[in-house]
Design an enzyme around this catalytic site. Structure first.
Site, PDB file in Angstrom:
ATOM      1  N   SER A 167      -6.722   4.599  -1.513  1.00 31.36           N
ATOM      2  CA  SER A 167      -6.975   3.173  -1.269  1.00 31.36           C
ATOM      3  C   SER A 167      -8.359   2.732  -1.715  1.00 31.36           C
ATOM      4  CB  SER A 167      -6.844   2.865   0.220  1.00 31.36           C
ATOM      5  OG  SER A 167      -5.521   3.012   0.633  1.00 31.36           O
ATOM      6  N   LYS A 211      -5.833  -1.558   7.134  1.00 34.58           N
ATOM      7  CA  LYS A 211      -6.064  -1.838   5.709  1.00 34.58           C
ATOM      8  C   LYS A 211      -6.950  -3.066   5.504  1.00 34.58           C
ATOM      9  CE  LYS A 211      -3.298   1.486   4.342  1.00 34.58           C
ATOM     10  NZ  LYS A 211      -3.756   2.654   3.582  1.00 34.58           N
ATOM     11  N   ASP A 235       2.351   3.202   3.113  1.00 30.64           N
ATOM     12  CA  ASP A 235       1.322   4.233   3.129  1.00 30.64           C
ATOM     13  C   ASP A 235       1.158   4.855   4.505  1.00 30.64           C
ATOM     14  OD1 ASP A 235      -0.938   5.648   1.861  1.00 30.64           O
ATOM     15  OD2 ASP A 235      -2.019   4.641   3.472  1.00 30.64           O
ATOM     16  N   ARG A 278     -16.204   9.366   0.755  1.00 33.66           N
ATOM     17  CA  ARG A 278     -15.563   8.064   0.962  1.00 33.66           C
ATOM     18  C   ARG A 278     -16.036   7.435   2.271  1.00 33.66           C
ATOM     19  NH1 ARG A 278      -9.153   6.456   0.655  1.00 33.66           N
ATOM     20  NH2 ARG A 278      -9.143   5.218   2.553  1.00 33.66           N
ATOM     21  N   ASP A 281      -1.531   0.158  -4.662  1.00 29.43           N
ATOM     22  CA  ASP A 281      -2.811   0.818  -4.969  1.00 29.43           C
ATOM     23  C   ASP A 281      -2.657   2.287  -5.345  1.00 29.43           C
ATOM     24  OD1 ASP A 281      -1.993   1.356  -2.354  1.00 29.43           O
ATOM     25  OD2 ASP A 281      -4.046   1.454  -1.584  1.00 29.43           O
ATOM     26  N   HIS A 282      -1.539   2.900  -4.969  1.00 28.31           N
ATOM     27  CA  HIS A 282      -1.262   4.316  -5.289  1.00 28.31           C
ATOM     28  C   HIS A 282       0.098   4.633  -4.710  1.00 28.31           C
ATOM     29  CE1 HIS A 282      -1.980   5.093  -1.073  1.00 28.31           C
ATOM     30  NE2 HIS A 282      -3.095   4.392  -1.184  1.00 28.31           N
ATOM     31  N   ASP A 309       0.824  -1.208   0.000  1.00 29.25           N
ATOM     32  CA  ASP A 309       0.000   0.000   0.000  1.00 29.25           C
ATOM     33  C   ASP A 309       0.865   1.267   0.000  1.00 29.25           C
ATOM     34  OD1 ASP A 309      -2.096   1.973   0.869  1.00 29.25           O
ATOM     35  OD2 ASP A 309      -3.264   0.123   1.037  1.00 29.25           O
ATOM     36  N   ASP A 311      -3.943  14.583   3.277  1.00 28.44           N
ATOM     37  CA  ASP A 311      -4.114  14.580   1.822  1.00 28.44           C
ATOM     38  C   ASP A 311      -3.678  15.924   1.239  1.00 28.44           C
ATOM     39  OD1 ASP A 311      -5.262  12.088   2.148  1.00 28.44           O
ATOM     40  OD2 ASP A 311      -7.253  12.929   2.433  1.00 28.44           O
ATOM     41  N   HIS A 354      -0.603  11.078  -0.563  1.00 25.64           N
ATOM     42  CA  HIS A 354      -0.336  10.154  -1.666  1.00 25.64           C
ATOM     43  C   HIS A 354       0.307  10.945  -2.800  1.00 25.64           C
ATOM     44  CE1 HIS A 354      -3.989   7.598  -0.200  1.00 25.64           C
ATOM     45  NE2 HIS A 354      -2.973   7.581   0.642  1.00 25.64           N
ATOM     46  N   HIS A 373       2.348   8.671   5.471  1.00 31.87           N
ATOM     47  CA  HIS A 373       1.435   9.760   5.854  1.00 31.87           C
ATOM     48  C   HIS A 373       1.946  10.568   7.046  1.00 31.87           C
ATOM     49  CE1 HIS A 373      -1.941   9.305   3.187  1.00 31.87           C
ATOM     50  NE2 HIS A 373      -2.171   8.056   3.520  1.00 31.87           N
TER      51      HIS A 373
END
Ligand SMILES: O=C(O)[C@@H](CO)OP(=O)(O)O
Ligand SMILES: [Mn+2]
Ligand SMILES: [Mn+2]
Length: 555
Positions: free
Chosen positions: A77, A360, A428, A285, A469-470, A25, A167, A500, A432
């Site tokens: 995600s 996750k 991930d 989301r 996933d990113h 991830d 973000d 991300h 962050h």
């Protein structure tokens, strides 16, 4: 209509051993400099996979390739695992809300009718993440809702804000609060009593996920609903600037602001939630607003003591869980995701094991399965959740990689599964935090665990597929927009990037059981995450289902 029948692949036989599908991830393919934690880390497994001709490539994981509104949108995600699991590019929540706002259909549905009943006599509360990150929510959508409600008779509006810094750049929440204040002042000018009422940082208040820590949601409930928090302020900008300077987290950042309540001159909270009020969560989301939705919606509720449970007219911007029908009412219908790979596997009697740690867990199950919280066929599927630590993850970059690796090995060895699907959260979740050194360690830990899983898969004569996933860990510094030079603060220190990235992600296949001629085709340069599911079916020895984006393999 989806055809669920699987046909044997003409040239790739079924594997003797299991198929391992591994998602690292937040692991992107990006410029290889000192701020790319993937590049800096010791990653012998990944390096070896990259060297195999025809069996390594990158695929798109952001923007329109994964159903986001524009190519300026980074991946995340939810959309990433939706695309991986469904094998289809699905118009995602953000796009659907944009369309519903543009056409006005958002104001015509059952959800809007439900909340608007409260407009004349009661308060409309809006709760959600205050940023333009576009992962969970967007301020332009919030502002449209505030104005839309004011235009349609709302007399009293209270906004409960969760500050981001994850973000979007840390510190940007002050600017977003100012923008929101300007919109609220505008509607006040039209006679609507509109204020920010409470808030806190997203990692500390309200936005827990997968029940990792209900205390986070309880703090939010206390601030938003009861009007109680350890800190009170006259306005949100003062709240955020003061807490950024003096809050209790170490270090304090937008993500980790303490909960706060806005009070009037009389010292009373300006916007607790009361019986008869309307409450709308403005995140599109799902994962981080399921729990607060349950707290509002469920009469029977034991996760924490709500003290007071107001009877509200509650809606989500979308429906967050289709299986649970949570919430019952919503403003925009969620994307219809059907014919996902999990269902195709189950209907053909193929057995699946899926595992990650709490942070996750829903990604490899709920998101992977097109936002469904249950099993397709319990007799064929096993989902295992390893409980996550409850610390800022740069403190423990190993996270639960060891436990997940062991669970994966046991599943591979057991012979009970055709596919073993694993998500490693480290690149991930540590990425962050903006902590480069810890993120380098996170990438190395995952590489080591993946190495063990690949080795065992080889031993068992199986096949494997490695992807992500990113991006996230692949760029840890904010950059000058044009020159891409790292940004520095007044002290000359580089400014961390906590979000991300727009980077593509790796896709590698291999395994002792993979016939020699199997390699990636060259005619799909723009392929993305949605091409992975069909590729997985080929690796299992089947033709790709016709409703999915094409497989990337030639054989
Ligand atoms: O932590 C989260 O909620 C998001 C970032 O907002 O990350 P991911 O999409 O990787 O879950
Ligand atoms: Mn992710
Ligand atoms: Mn993330």
């Amino acid at each position: 209509m989806v055809d669920f029948t699987l046909k044997p692949h003409p040239t790739i036989p079924k594997p003797e051993g299991p198929l391992l599908v591994c998602i690292m991830d937040g692991w992107g393919v990006n410029v290889e400099d000192e701020y790319n934690a993937v590049h800096v880390a010791e990653t012998p497994t990944y390096d070896a996979a990259r060297k195999v001709p025809g069996r390594f490539r990158s695929i798109l994981a952001h923007g329109t390739a994964v159903g986001l509104p524009s190519d300026a949108d980074m991946g995340n995600s939810e959309v990433g695992h939706n695309a991986l699991g469904a094998g289809q590019v699905i118009d995602q929540g953000a796009s659907l809300v944009d369309k519903a706002l543009a056409s006005g259909s958002i104001y015509e549905g059952e959800g809007w009718a439900h909340i608007s009943e409260a407009f004349a006599e009661n308060t409309l509360h809006l709760i959600g993440l205050l940023s333009d990150g576009g992962v969970h929510s967007r301020t332009d959508q919030l502002f449209a809702l505030v104005r839309g409600a004011a235009d349609r008779g709302a007399k009293r509006i209270r906004v409960h804000v969760l500050t981001d810094g994850r973000d979007v750049p840390d510190g940007s929440s002050v600017g977003f609060a100012k923008e929101l204040e300007a919109v609220l002042a505008e509607v006040r000018g039209r006679g609507v009593d509109a204020l920010i009422a409470s808030g806190g940082g997203r990692m500390c208040v309200t936005m827990d996920r997968y029940e990792a820590d209900w205390e986070i949601v309880r703090r939010g409930w206390a601030a938003h609903v009861l009007g109680e928090a350890p800190h009170t302020f006259p306005d949100a900008v003062t709240a955020i600037t003061t807490l950024r300077a003096e809050g209790s987290a170490d270090p304090v950042s937008d993500q980790w602001l303490d909960p706060f309540v806005i009070v009037g001159a009389d010292g009373e909270a300006v916007g607790p939630v009361r019986d008869g009020d309307a409450v709308a969560v403005f995140n599109f989301r799902a994962d981080r607003v399921c729990q607060i939705s349950k707290a509002f919606e469920y009469e029977e509720f034991a996760a924490f003591d709500r003290v007071r449970w107001p009877r509200t007219r509650f809606v989500g911007l979308m429906q967050y869980d289709g299986d649970l029908k949570l919430p019952a009412r919503f403003l925009v219908p969620p994307p219809a995701i059907s014919g996902v790979s999990g269902e195709v596997l189950a209907r053909n009697g193929l057995r699946t094991f899926a595992c990650s740690e709490t942070q996750k867990y829903g990604h490899v199950t709920f998101f992977w399965n097109g936002n469904r919280s249950g099993y397709f066929d319990e007799a064929l599927e096993t989902y295992v959740e390893v409980p996550s630590d409850r610390v800022p993850f740069n403190q423990l970059p190993l996270m639960k990689a060891r436990e997940i690796c062991e669970a994966g090995k046991e599943a591979l060895r057991s012979g009970r599964y055709d596919t073993v699907r694993i998500n490693f959260a480290n690149p991930d979740m540590v990425g962050h935090t903006g902590d480069l050194a810890a993120t380098v360690e996170a990438c190395a830990c995952v590489d080591a665990a993946v190495g063990e899983l690949l080795a065992l898969t080889d031993e068992l004569g199986g096949r494997w597929l490695l992807t992500s996933d990113h991006g996230n860990a692949d760029d840890m510094v904010q950059r000058h927009k044009k020159t891409l030079a790292p940004l520095r603060d007044e002290a000359g220190q580089t400014v961390a990037l906590t979000s991300h990235t727009l980077a593509p992600v790796p896709l590698a296949v291999g395994g002792a059981g993979l016939p020699e001629g199997v390699a990636f085709r060259e005619d799909q340069p723009k392929a993305g995450l949605a091409n992975v599911a069909a590729t997985i079916f080929n690796l299992l020895g089947y033709e790709a289902p016709g409703h999915m984006e094409p497989s990337l393999l030639k054989a």
